[in-house]
Enzyme design. Structure first.
Site, PDB file in Angstrom:
ATOM      1  N   CYS A 228     -16.438 -12.510   6.438  1.00 38.13           N
ATOM      2  CA  CYS A 228     -17.655 -13.114   6.961  1.00 38.13           C
ATOM      3  C   CYS A 228     -17.519 -14.634   6.934  1.00 38.13           C
ATOM      4  O   CYS A 228     -17.484 -15.237   5.875  1.00 38.13           O
ATOM      5  CB  CYS A 228     -18.836 -12.670   6.116  1.00 38.13           C
ATOM      6  SG  CYS A 228     -20.419 -12.986   6.885  1.00 38.13           S
TER       7      CYS A 228
ATOM      8  N   GLN B  33       0.818  -1.225   0.000  1.00 38.54           N
ATOM      9  CA  GLN B  33       0.000   0.000   0.000  1.00 38.54           C
ATOM     10  C   GLN B  33       0.845   1.265   0.000  1.00 38.54           C
ATOM     11  O   GLN B  33       0.306   2.374  -0.094  1.00 38.54           O
ATOM     12  CB  GLN B  33      -0.934   0.024   1.224  1.00 38.54           C
ATOM     13  CG  GLN B  33      -1.993  -1.055   1.233  1.00 38.54           C
ATOM     14  CD  GLN B  33      -3.113  -0.815   0.225  1.00 38.54           C
ATOM     15  OE1 GLN B  33      -3.274   0.282  -0.326  1.00 38.54           O
ATOM     16  NE2 GLN B  33      -3.889  -1.850  -0.037  1.00 38.54           N
TER      17      GLN B  33
ATOM     18  N   SER C  45       3.052  -5.233  -5.031  1.00 33.05           N
ATOM     19  CA  SER C  45       2.005  -5.828  -5.855  1.00 33.05           C
ATOM     20  C   SER C  45       1.608  -4.847  -6.947  1.00 33.05           C
ATOM     21  O   SER C  45       1.571  -3.640  -6.715  1.00 33.05           O
ATOM     22  CB  SER C  45       0.793  -6.159  -4.978  1.00 33.05           C
ATOM     23  OG  SER C  45      -0.251  -6.669  -5.778  1.00 33.05           O
TER      24      SER C  45
HETATM   25  C1  PLP Z   1      -3.454  -6.321  -1.290  1.00 33.55           C
HETATM   26  C2  PLP Z   1      -2.397  -6.446  -0.241  1.00 33.55           C
HETATM   27  C3  PLP Z   1      -1.574  -7.576  -0.193  1.00 33.55           C
HETATM   28  C4  PLP Z   1      -1.740  -8.739  -1.134  1.00 33.55           C
HETATM   29  O1  PLP Z   1      -1.342  -8.464  -2.424  1.00 33.55           O
HETATM   30  P1  PLP Z   1      -1.890  -9.426  -3.621  1.00 33.55           P
HETATM   31  O2  PLP Z   1      -1.110  -8.993  -4.813  1.00 33.55           O
HETATM   32  O3  PLP Z   1      -3.357  -9.121  -3.735  1.00 33.55           O
HETATM   33  O4  PLP Z   1      -1.606 -10.817  -3.225  1.00 33.55           O
HETATM   34  C5  PLP Z   1      -0.601  -7.627   0.776  1.00 33.55           C
HETATM   35  N1  PLP Z   1      -0.445  -6.625   1.657  1.00 33.55           N
HETATM   36  C6  PLP Z   1      -1.215  -5.525   1.649  1.00 33.55           C
HETATM   37  C7  PLP Z   1      -0.973  -4.451   2.647  1.00 33.55           C
HETATM   38  C8  PLP Z   1      -2.224  -5.403   0.705  1.00 33.55           C
HETATM   39  O5  PLP Z   1      -3.005  -4.321   0.712  1.00 33.55           O
END
Ligand code: PLP
Length: 390
Positions: free
Chosen positions: A325, A179, A199
């Site tokens: 959920c 993030q 990611s």
């Molecule tokens: C979305 C997310 C992940 C996972 O990433 P993916 O590519 O969806 O497996 C890991 N850590 C954080 C903080 C995320 O927001």
């Protein structure tokens, strides 16, 4: 009906520049980057170029970047890999209570293998205390993993100070920066980070693609055995088109950090001013300033967050609740719980995550519907202002 997507922390759309980068790979450059002929070499050149871009975005060397299927795989690899490669030194790991499930569940899997894991608390703003971290370091601690930016509330941790602290005791430091990319300036040298997860689909790139940065010299075992892709460390034919898209996405996201954060900050402040003026008994969860601008977590007293989410959805507005959920019982957010968000707000908290293309019209529509729906739900709520049943 207007449709407003306010769930960019869950995933983002692919930007047109990313798609344009990916398209030729599907038809013109379809070789296997591992092949020795010209088709292969062309595909390999695309992967190499993307690797350069990822390295540049975080200030690492190109040969310290390993492409993965996304952030979850990168987190699994970092945590399990470091644990397995360093277990002769010790079997203690430190992380936090607010990590992504891919970190928490990797740690839980290691606990079953005889590792001990300390899950640090956070304060009511979502911050880990450095003193608390120091207090939990032991002689047998081999890894500290703390996320750079939390995905539910947006709080930015003091990563550099924690990494320094880890290194003073000879401990490896990993951070989940999924993030943070595109929102926070990152330099792994300056911040002393040993491993960092990324990611593509959170930064306008394709789903199913990410990377792990592993500092040269850090001991980290591999997860996937097989072919000799990613310098023999991660088997499987590279997802060349997605990798090309990821390279473009991270280059763009890093270039535009300041512009995007400033734009979103204005809209965020406008939104929160309107909402808190028009709706009583609300609480913004997170840190007052040490935060990314795109993530807003807000609690409404006397509201059930799932009802709120569903009614917003009926108006075309997509938000999320940090809960999974299971068997009909809504599990409240582990992040908000760790932050000690009072029960009356915990029940009624939602996350809105703004993307870079957010418009004032979208925000005005959302404010209007939110005011209507909250009033409606409160009028039929069995909960009173004091949190007791009516
Ligand atoms: C979305 C997310 C992940 C996972 O990433 P993916 O590519 O969806 O497996 C890991 N850590 C954080 C903080 C995320 O927001």
């Amino acid at each position: 009906m207007r449709r407003v997507y306010l769930d960019n922390a869950a995933t983002t759309m692919c930007s047109s520049e990313v798609i344009n980068e990916m398209l030729p790979v599907f038809n013109a450059v379809y070789g296997n980057p591992n092949s020795l002929h010209s088709f292969g070499r062309e595909a390999e050149a695309i992967v190499d170029r993307a690797r350069d871009k990822v390295a540049k975005a975080i200030g690492s060397k190109t040969n310290e970047i390993y492409f993965t299927s996304g952030g979850s795989e990168a987190n699994n690899w970092a945590i399990k890999g470091v644990a397995m490669a360093n277990k002769s030194k010790g079997k203690h790991i430190i992380t936090t209570k607010i990590e992504h499930d891919s970190v928490l569940e990797s740690c839980k899997a290691l606990e079953k293998e005889g590792f001990e894991v300390t899950y640090l608390n956070v304060d009511e703003t979502g911050l880990v205390s450095l003193a608390d971290l120091m207090h939990h370091i032991r002689k047998d601690t081999i890894l500290i993993s703390v996320m750079m930016v939390n995905n539910e509330v947006g709080t930015i941790q003091n990563i550099k100070a924690m990494a320094k602290t880890a290194h003073e005791s000879g401990i490896i430091f990993h951070t989940d920066a999924v993030q943070a990319i595109g929102a926070v300036k990152i330099n792994v040298e300056d911040m002393e980070i040993d491993l960092l997860s990324m990611s593509a689909h959170k930064i306008y790139g394709p789903k199913g693609c990410g990377a792990l940065y592993i500092r040269n010299g850090i001991k980290c075992a591999d997860l996937l055995d097989g072919g000799n892709q990613e310098r023999k460390r991660r088997a499987g034919t590279s997802n060349v088109s997605a990798i090309a898209g990821f390279g473009k996405a991270i280059e763009t996201a890093t270039r535009d950090i300041i512009v995007n954060q400033q734009k979103i900050k204005k809209i965020r402040e406008y939104f929160l001013k309107q909402v808190t003026e028009k709706i009583a008994y609300t609480k913004v969860n997170g840190h007052p300033y040490q935060k990314v601008q795109g993530i807003i977590n807000i609690g409404f007293e006397m509201i059930d967050s799932e009802s709120l989410l569903m009614m917003l959805d009926m108006e075309g507005i997509a938000v999320s609740i940090g809960s999974a959920c299971t068997s009909g019982v809504a599990e409240k957010s582990h992040v908000l719980k760790a932050m000690n968000v009072p029960d009356e707000y915990l029940k009624g908290s939602i996350r809105l995550s703004f993307g870079k293309a957010i418009s004032k019209e979208d925000v005005d529509y959302t404010i209007e519907k939110l005011v209507e729906i909250v009033a409606k739900l409160r009028s039929i709520s069995p909960i009173t202002k004091t949190g007791r049943a009516k």
